[in-house]
Write an enzyme that holds these catalytic residues in place. Sequence first.
Site, short mmCIF file in Angstrom:
data_model
loop_
_atom_site.label_atom_id
_atom_site.label_comp_id
_atom_site.label_asym_id
_atom_site.label_seq_id
_atom_site.Cartn_x
_atom_site.Cartn_y
_atom_site.Cartn_z
N CYS A 1 35.95 41.63 52.29
CA CYS A 1 35.73 40.65 53.35
C CYS A 1 35.76 39.27 52.71
O CYS A 1 35.79 39.13 51.49
CB CYS A 1 34.39 40.87 54.05
SG CYS A 1 34.25 42.44 54.92
N GLY B 1 40.20 39.51 55.60
CA GLY B 1 39.64 40.24 56.74
C GLY B 1 40.25 39.78 58.04
O GLY B 1 40.10 38.62 58.42
N ASN C 1 30.01 40.66 51.65
CA ASN C 1 31.27 41.24 51.21
C ASN C 1 30.96 42.34 50.21
O ASN C 1 30.35 42.08 49.18
CB ASN C 1 32.16 40.17 50.56
CG ASN C 1 33.41 40.76 49.94
OD1 ASN C 1 33.91 41.79 50.39
ND2 ASN C 1 33.93 40.11 48.91
N GLY C 2 31.35 43.57 50.52
CA GLY C 2 31.10 44.67 49.59
C GLY C 2 30.68 45.93 50.31
O GLY C 2 30.85 46.07 51.52
N TYR D 1 45.84 42.80 44.34
CA TYR D 1 46.24 42.70 45.73
C TYR D 1 45.43 41.75 46.59
O TYR D 1 45.99 40.94 47.33
CB TYR D 1 46.18 44.11 46.35
CG TYR D 1 46.54 44.18 47.81
CD1 TYR D 1 47.80 43.78 48.25
CD2 TYR D 1 45.64 44.64 48.76
CE1 TYR D 1 48.14 43.84 49.59
CE2 TYR D 1 45.97 44.70 50.10
CZ TYR D 1 47.23 44.31 50.51
OH TYR D 1 47.56 44.37 51.83
N THR E 1 52.50 40.04 48.45
CA THR E 1 51.65 40.04 47.26
C THR E 1 52.41 40.36 45.99
O THR E 1 52.05 39.88 44.91
CB THR E 1 50.51 41.07 47.44
OG1 THR E 1 50.05 41.04 48.78
CG2 THR E 1 49.37 40.77 46.50
N ASP F 1 56.27 46.77 44.54
CA ASP F 1 55.12 46.54 45.43
C ASP F 1 53.87 46.45 44.57
O ASP F 1 53.85 46.86 43.42
CB ASP F 1 54.99 47.66 46.46
CG ASP F 1 54.30 47.19 47.73
OD1 ASP F 1 53.78 46.06 47.75
OD2 ASP F 1 54.29 47.95 48.72
N ASP F 2 52.79 45.92 45.17
CA ASP F 2 51.55 45.77 44.41
C ASP F 2 50.88 47.12 44.17
O ASP F 2 50.26 47.33 43.12
CB ASP F 2 50.58 44.83 45.13
CG ASP F 2 50.45 45.15 46.60
OD1 ASP F 2 49.83 46.19 46.92
OD2 ASP F 2 50.98 44.41 47.44
#
Length: 515
Positions: free
Chosen positions: A2, A31, A105-106, A262, A313, A375-376
């Site tokens: 987030c 997010g 966040n987490g 990412y 990314t 790609d990442d």
Amino acid sequence: MCGILGLCLADQTARAGPELYDGALFLQHRGQDAAGITTSGPGGRFYQCKGNGMAREVFTQERLAGLVGNVGIAHLRYPTAGSSSGSEAQPFYVNSPYGISLAHNGNLVNTKELRKFLDEEVHRHINTDSDSELLLNIFANELDLYNKARVNNDDIFHALEGMFKRCRGAYACVGLLAGYGMFAFRDPNGIRPVLFGERINEDGTKDHMVASESVVLKAHNFKTYRDLMPGEAVIVQKTGKVEFRQVIPIKNYTPDIFEYVYFARPDSILDGISVYHTRLEMGAKLATHLKEKTFKGADISKEIDVVIPIPDTSRNTALECAAQLKLPFREGFVKNTYVGRTFIMADQKKRVSSVRRKLNAMESEFKGRNVLLVDDSIVRGTTSKEIIQMAREAGANKVYFASAAPAIRHNHIYGIDLADTRALVAFNRTEAEVAEYLGADKVVYQTLEDLLECVQPHSDKITGFEVGVFNGDYITGVEEGYLEELEQMRARNKQLNGNAKAEVDIGIYNLGDYK
């Protein structure tokens, strides 16, 4: 994953809401499910607007006008353990003690234990499946133990110490204490990022900001900023006084390596490490792997005609990979930026159709060529499989697919809801089996050893990186039954299908002007 923000303006007549909204746009990639802002005005009253949707959908000009006060916090939500219902949009609020609002966040990994404690011992009602609400109530309960009419910094720091000791997992948080000020803290392992900065105004006063990424601080002219250390907290009182404290000893200093692969923007610097330069190193390592292991010294220009990134990314990684291989770099896919991240979508059919809406292959870059797509990472494989099919439809002879990250064979338990482990494409599959499933001629994964070498710490305080998503060795361990609990929660939320859109699921509270 987030995004969190906090802002305390020195000018007591100013409004933090508009700048928090602008900062939220810089963190939208973290997010896209929900957004929220809470501000604090005269007398400590909270003003709040939050709901499902992107920041631009939730925060209209009229709604921002109602967010009164010079201090506030914001949150961009990506759903993890909880559902997608509007009731789980953040910041969360509790009125006792004092009035607290929190953005998190987490992910916590001992949620079962915490729910039992809050229910049976301290009798606090938890209204959602969100572990963020648990975290807030644990902190509120610790602060309530002092049973004082007014708290001070020592009380807040000691309450955070009690919370740190009870809560296990990853968390970077910013909060408001009604009538007192703003605070922020980071878990003792430093898994999720959070930075603190100051901006000097023309009159010599200072504004203060908390953010998930440095790019927000830099964009808003906060020239002095630093990462919060693991187990560290900061309090900004409404008077502007700032105090940092190492609340609990550092257990480990292990940022989540997926931030660099990412999640973070390339123009961010997290824990002193440039995301951009890390991704360039990933490209260089992939090039070496391709030359020495995949094609084993063969003339690679005869095997691959062009290197093409999967937007956005992986662009830096693909560009450096092409440079190291001395191959042309081309943009073969045009991205529709108005379609959200596909791995977030809960329904498999929606993900497949969304890839076609999100990306369009240019036939001129594929027809008759052997292409290396970069790609990442590869998660479920849904997007990768569709992209490879699009490349073949555009006329590619051979399609090689390279991942900047190692094979993802384990769930991410610290705030990134990748998938049911069994739905991960690399789960119980070799590289050759993954290539067959995806329809690629070859699939090449970065090794974990190479990835770790790409992320070069600029501080000897960093002891390593959280890499459990690749090897299953989580830095905090895993509570018994936690992964099973996650799977049950996902299944229940899928049945509920709580996906109300922003326009009909907005919560706006306490709107008003200065009296």
